[in-house]
Scaffold this motif. Structure first.
Motif, PDB file in Angstrom:
ATOM      1  N   LYS A   1       0.871  -1.169   0.000  1.00 56.84           N
ATOM      2  CA  LYS A   1       0.000   0.000   0.000  1.00 56.84           C
ATOM      3  C   LYS A   1       0.914   1.227   0.000  1.00 56.84           C
ATOM      4  N   VAL A   2       0.365   2.401  -0.287  1.00 57.68           N
ATOM      5  CA  VAL A   2       1.180   3.613  -0.326  1.00 57.68           C
ATOM      6  C   VAL A   2       0.616   4.658   0.639  1.00 57.68           C
ATOM      7  N   ARG A   3       1.461   5.102   1.544  1.00 59.55           N
ATOM      8  CA  ARG A   3       1.090   6.181   2.469  1.00 59.55           C
ATOM      9  C   ARG A   3       1.863   7.444   2.071  1.00 59.55           C
ATOM     10  N   LYS A   4       1.126   8.518   1.894  1.00 60.67           N
ATOM     11  CA  LYS A   4       1.762   9.804   1.609  1.00 60.67           C
ATOM     12  C   LYS A   4       2.058  10.505   2.932  1.00 60.67           C
ATOM     13  N   ILE A   5       3.324  10.841   3.151  1.00 57.46           N
ATOM     14  CA  ILE A   5       3.718  11.588   4.349  1.00 57.46           C
ATOM     15  C   ILE A   5       4.126  12.980   3.892  1.00 57.46           C
ATOM     16  N   GLU A   6       3.288  13.927   4.251  1.00 56.34           N
ATOM     17  CA  GLU A   6       3.502  15.299   3.804  1.00 56.34           C
ATOM     18  C   GLU A   6       4.080  16.115   4.954  1.00 56.34           C
ATOM     19  N   VAL A   7       5.176  16.807   4.685  1.00 59.21           N
ATOM     20  CA  VAL A   7       5.733  17.746   5.671  1.00 59.21           C
ATOM     21  C   VAL A   7       5.853  19.093   4.965  1.00 59.21           C
ATOM     22  N   ASN A   8       5.276  20.100   5.556  1.00 59.17           N
ATOM     23  CA  ASN A   8       5.257  21.423   4.935  1.00 59.17           C
ATOM     24  C   ASN A   8       5.905  22.482   5.818  1.00 59.17           C
ATOM     25  N   GLY A   9       6.545  23.460   5.162  1.00 64.17           N
ATOM     26  CA  GLY A   9       7.149  24.571   5.886  1.00 64.17           C
ATOM     27  C   GLY A   9       8.662  24.499   5.895  1.00 64.17           C
ATOM     28  N   LYS A  10       9.274  25.517   6.438  1.00 62.01           N
ATOM     29  CA  LYS A  10      10.743  25.622   6.503  1.00 62.01           C
ATOM     30  C   LYS A  10      11.225  25.093   7.851  1.00 62.01           C
ATOM     31  N   LEU A  11      12.278  24.301   7.812  1.00 66.90           N
ATOM     32  CA  LEU A  11      12.842  23.772   9.054  1.00 66.90           C
ATOM     33  C   LEU A  11      13.529  24.889   9.831  1.00 66.90           C
ATOM     34  N   ASN A  12      13.400  24.852  11.147  1.00 68.71           N
ATOM     35  CA  ASN A  12      14.052  25.838  12.000  1.00 68.71           C
ATOM     36  C   ASN A  12      15.572  25.619  12.002  1.00 68.71           C
ATOM     37  N   PRO A  13      16.364  26.659  12.310  1.00 67.50           N
ATOM     38  CA  PRO A  13      17.820  26.486  12.409  1.00 67.50           C
ATOM     39  C   PRO A  13      18.150  25.368  13.407  1.00 67.50           C
ATOM     40  N   GLY A  14      19.166  24.555  13.059  1.00 64.56           N
ATOM     41  CA  GLY A  14      19.564  23.464  13.946  1.00 64.56           C
ATOM     42  C   GLY A  14      18.756  22.194  13.756  1.00 64.56           C
TER      43      GLY A  14
END
Length: 467
Positions: free
Chosen positions: A165-178
């Motif tokens: 099966k296929v799971r979509k993992i969406e991560v949005n936005g800019k990563l914080n410093p570090g």
């Protein structure tokens, strides 16, 4: 029938047939081998009088057993020497491309294949190593396989597999410093669990992954297996093509233009149907460290070690086991815990961008007294590039050891091992009991920058305090 995901498109294009078991017989475009899981496979071929069907689709290197301090042959470890000799013999007898030490192309199998352009979008890739999922960063479907399956691919260039099966993992936005790619995947595994991906392929999508370099995407895909997924991938895009363009085995000239057109057609369609969708916000991700004995037992660096009452009931037994094994108390901070060994390297974090980020933190600082710290480039090419940029000097001046390429203390099938109850800050991928070479040794997984922060302070430290 395809649901419009890259996974389904690539799977369908490589399907040879459906077996009586209901499994798919899948053609494998690229087979990567090393010295650990291949000897028995070649032996099984000889017993059956079989030869390697498509030797030009197989690439070999040596990585797991290689010493990183003294490469003189024969190796001091007689078993390591024997395994390497077996690989040399098998690749020579079967006309398989092999990159030995000193070839300028040797290194960890999941580092050398991408950097030379063997790994390309739309491929099916297999290797007798769990972290083959790394190659999914290119929009490939890549599986870690067992020794008997290595035999099958050598003999038939196919595998019998059940469709995922296929799971979509969406991560949005800019990563914080570090916060780095390693923190992103540790956060995902922490939230979904080490068994959350069983039966799934993970498609990593969203603006956070779109902004990542290819090497960062490789870090994320590398550890999808630690979340239980069989493979993980990112759709190919301009970042992918810019990375591949001009590499040794990438298409050239007119073939390059045709390749890009085809690769673009493989991307998941806008209306693709997924079996599950999970969404995360990049702003919620902190520098993440594991505290326990699975990659899912992780926390943000500012969080305390979790207490059993905050966990689902089915996770409490392994948490109790982890507290005891790791000598940690629930509810107490992990930050400030003394470390003994600091290791930067592995197929997760041994690439040039990892070493650059680590060097930024190491520059002008000193490894704390009593801490053993070392850096192991992922390949001979990474080592050459790092030395060209002067990164080796930064590390050495800070008190780190600068080593030869190999898997090193990730699996510790070589002289790089923890001793006794030592606690390691490691940029590798697994923190299982005994993983780093000592039956009672302890491992905390973190980003390379966090490993340096631990090395120079002598304790688990939030790298943001040093930036």
């Amino acid at each position: 029938m395809s649901t419009g995901t890259l996974f389904d498109k690539v799977w369908d294009l490589h399907t040879v047939g459906i077996l009586p078991s209901g499994q798919t017989q899948l053609f494998i475009g690229l087979h990567l081998i090393h010295e650990v899981t291949s000897p028995q496979a070649f032996s099984m071929l000889r017993e059956r009088g079989l030869s390697v069907l498509f030797p030009d689709r197989t690439v070999a290197t040596v990585d797991h057993i290689i010493p990183t301090d003294n490469l003189a042959r024969p190796f001091a470890d007689s078993m390591a020497e024997e395994m390497l000799q077996e690989l040399e013999k098998n690749t020579s007898a079967n006309n398989i491309r092999f990159y030995p030490v000193g070839s300028g192309r040797q290194g960890i199998v999941h580092v050398i294949a991408p950097e030379q352009g063997f790994t390309q979008p739309g491929m099916t890739i297999a290797c007798g190593d769990s972290h083959t999922s790394t190659h999914g960063a290119f929009g490939a479907i890549a599986f870690g396989i067992g020794t008997s399956q290595v035999r099958d691919v050598l003999a038939s260039q196919t595998l019998a597999l059940s469709k995922l099966k296929v799971r979509k993992i969406e991560v949005n936005g800019k990563l914080n410093p570090g916060v780095f790619a390693k923190d992103v995947i540790l956060h995902i595994i922490r939230k979904l669990g080490v068994k959350g991906g069983v039966g799934y392929a993970y498609e990593f999508a969203g603006t956070t992954f779109e902004q990542m370099s290819m090497e960062e995407r490789m870090t994320v895909c590398n550890m999808s297996i630690e979340g239980g997924a069989r493979c993980g991938y990112v759709n190919p895009d301009q970042v992918t093509y810019d990375y591949l363009n001009g590499r040794d085995f990438a298409p050239k000239g007119e073939a390059w233009d045709q390749a890009i057109e085809w690769w673009n057609s493989l991307r998941s369609d806008a209306d693709a149907v997924f079996d599950d969708v999970v969404v995360f916000d990049a702003a919620d991700i902190a520098p993440t460290v594991t505290w326990g004995i699975t990659p899912g037992q992780g926390i943000g660096i500012s969080d305390p070690v979790p207490t059993p009452d905050t966990m689902p009931e089915d996770e409490r037994a392994i948490a109790l086991e982890a507290y005891q094994y790791m000598d940690l108390k629930p509810g107490e901070p992990l930050q400030g815990t003394k470390v003994d060994v600091c290791f930067i390297g592995s197929c997760t974090n041994g690439r040039i961008s990892d070493l650059r980020e680590a060097a930024k933190v190491a520059q002008g600082r000193q490894v704390a007294a009593g801490v053993k710290a070392f850096v192991v480039p992922g390949s001979e090419r990474v080592k050459v590039q790092a030395e060209k940029e002067g990164l080796d000097r930064i590390f050495v001046e800070a008190g780190f050891e600068w080593r030869e390429p190999g898997c090193s203390m990730c699996l510790a099938m070589n002289p790089d091992k923890l001793e006794g109850r030592q606690l390691s800050a490691s940029s590798s991928n697994r923190n299982f009991k005994g993983r780093q070479g000592s039956a009672s040794g302890r491992t905390l997984l973190m980003s390379p920058a966090m490993v340096v922060a631990a090395a120079v302070t002598g304790k688990v430290t939030d790298v943001r305090e040093l930036m």
